[in-house]
Structure formats: structure tokens, C-alpha cells
Design an enzyme around this catalytic site. Structure first.
Site, PDB file in Angstrom:
ATOM      1  CG  ASP A 167      -1.837   1.182   1.287  1.00 30.16           C
ATOM      2  OD1 ASP A 167      -2.332   1.612   0.232  1.00 30.16           O
ATOM      3  OD2 ASP A 167      -2.056   1.687   2.394  1.00 30.16           O
TER       4      ASP A 167
ATOM      5  NE  ARG B 214     -12.033  12.689  -5.955  1.00 35.12           N
ATOM      6  CZ  ARG B 214     -12.609  12.276  -4.822  1.00 35.12           C
ATOM      7  NH1 ARG B 214     -13.925  12.106  -4.779  1.00 35.12           N
ATOM      8  NH2 ARG B 214     -11.884  12.041  -3.755  1.00 35.12           N
ATOM      9  CE  LYS B 215     -14.485   5.344  -9.074  1.00 36.07           C
ATOM     10  NZ  LYS B 215     -15.449   4.321  -9.540  1.00 36.07           N
TER      11      LYS B 215
END
Length: 270
Positions: A190, A235-236
Site C-alpha cells: 500500500d 478521480r480514480k
């Protein structure tokens, strides 16, 4: 005291600043009050190059780069570091390399610094981190003992929209006996993928992390974390990530990640 007040007003004005990708223009209004004066000038900062060199706080402490080699790094870790560092532009005179045809070509790789707070990557963040939640620490950089937990360095290839992280796990990351905890692996995937996406697209937050664990990672082993930007839809931002052995012959973990872009000011309540 008057100098401190001036600095506080400058910090409060920070959310109104924005910088273009080139870093050559700044918009917004800076308010400085102190010494009996008040100055508002949206145009006076248009020629600052770059804005990151402007001191908004009366401290000059340089943050420690935790991605630099230290005594806890294994020979394998240092070998991989030297391999990718040799590809960086800092190794090439003037940031360029000469091809076989005699042409000059800029080296595509760059080593990214890593601080004890992600905030320090933001414009003016070195100074803001001194007054905003000063005790906060980046999860992967919150242990002072070198080699005890997360030892890693990220190399970015902006042209190919991908990065490679060299990761050495410490003894505090144990899950199954003798192997790295799955949560620690997820944290690294992450963090690395988020770092890459933030570098390419601006501030983001993780919306979805889908992980498949293929084979355990021995505690203390050095592995490579490969991350690549897949596509952007509004926005992704979609990205992929995988963890392999240093010779890339063995796949340990793989994942897909969805990030959402956010405005930097939202982290400061603006």
C-alpha cells in the site's frame, strides 16, 4: 515573538497556495503580519522558482532520509541498491547519458527520499510538520532501531509510470514463525504503490487494496516490490503491485489497488 507571529500567519495561508507541475508558478495570497505591517500580494510570488525553497517557518533543520543505506542492510540489500542507484540521473553527469549513437539521453530513474512523515513530501511540509501533530510518525518509519522493522528504498521511473522498492524485513515483523506478517506485506504494498501514485498524480488515498498471497517471505529476506500505474479515470487511479524475489524468479504476493485523488488542503481541514 514577532517573528513567530509572522511565521504562524504564513502557515495559516498555506492551504491557499498551489503549484504547477513545473513548480514555476504560485497562486494565492500570502499574509504576513508582524513588525507593524501587513502584506497581501497574489502577484509577487509568480516568479518564485521553485516555491519549495521559500522558508515559511523559521527553522532550517533538514529531515533525515530513511532510504539511505545503513549498517543493518544486508549485502543483498546493498547490491540491489547499487544496481538501481546506478540507473538514476544523479549518477549521470548533468543528468544525461550518452547512447551508442552519441546522443544525450536523460536517465529515467530517480531515487525517492523517505521521511518519518508523509507530510514532509508536501510543499512547505518540512516546516508544517513541526507544528501539525508534531508527535505523529509514518507507520513504516516509526521505529528508531535500524533494521528492526521496515528497511526500504523506492526508485521511480516516471517515463514508464512504475517503481521498484527494495525491501528488507526486520525481526519485529514476524507473523508465521520465521516469516513476515501478512499485514506488514500489505502495509508495504500500500505504501509503495501510494508513493508512486502520489508522485505521478498528486495526493491520493487508498480506496481498495485487493491482495493475493502466493508464497511466504522469510523474515530478514530482501525482496522487490514492483508497482505500476494501470489507468486513470477521473478521480480514480488504478495500479498493480507484486512482490518478488530479488532475481524475480519467485512471486510472493500480488495486488490491485484503487486510489482516489484528494486536495492537499483536505489533510489540514481546509
Amino acid at each position: 515573538m514577532m517573528m513567530m507571529r509572522a511565521g504562524l500567519h504564513a502557515v495559516r495561508a498555506f492551504p491557499s497556495f498551489s503549484r504547477s507541475p513545473s513548480g514555476h508558478s504560485v497562486s494565492g495570497v500570502l499574509q504576513i503580519q508582524g513588525f507593524g505591517t501587513q502584506w497581501k500580494s497574489p502577484s509577487a510570488f509568480q516568479s518564485l522558482r521553485p516555491f519549495s525553497k521559500v522558508s515559511l517557518w523559521p527553522f532550517n533543520t533538514q529531515p533525515k532520509d530513511f532510504s539511505e543505506p545503513n549498517d543493518s542492510w544486508s549485502p543483498e540489500m546493498r547490491k540491489m541498491y547499487d544496481k538501481y542507484f546506478a540507473l538514476c540521473e544523479v549518477e549521470a553527469e548533468g543528468g544525461e547519458r550518452e547512447t551508442e549513437g552519441g546522443e544525450k539521453k536523460r536517465a529515467p530513474w530517480r531515487k525517492l527520499p523517505s521521511y518519518n512523515r508523509a507530510l514532509k513530501h508536501a510543499t512547505g511540509g518540512v516546516y508544517l510538520s513541526k507544528v501539525i501533530q508534531t508527535k505523529a510518525r509514518l507507520f513504516t518509519r516509526n521505529i528508531e532501531e535500524e533494521g528492526a522493522a521496515f528497511e526500504y528504498v523506492v526508485f521511480m521511473n516516471k517515463q514508464e509510470k512504475r517503481c521498484v522498492c527494495i525491501f528488507q524485513s526486520g525481526h519485529l515483523l514476524e507473523g508465521p514463525p520465521g516469516h513476515v506478517h501478512g499485514g506488514a506485506i500489505a502495509t508495504m504494498m500500500d505504501s509503495v504503490t501510494g508513493t508512486m501514485t502520489g508522485y505521478l498524480s498528486g495526493p491520493v488515498v487508498t480506496a481498495n487494496l485487493n491482495i493475493n498471497y502466493r508464497s511466504p517471505i522469510p523474515l530478514g529476506a530482501v525482496v522487490l516490490i514492483h508497482s505500476a500505474l494501470d489507468r486513470v479515470e477521473g478521480r480514480k487511479t488504478f495500479a498493480t503491485c507484486k512482490v518478488t524475489s530479488i532475481d524475480e524468479s519467485k512471486l510472493h504476493t500480488e495486488a490491485t489497488v484503487l486510489f482516489l485523488s484528494v486536495k492537499l488542503g483536505s489533510f489540514f481541514g481546509a
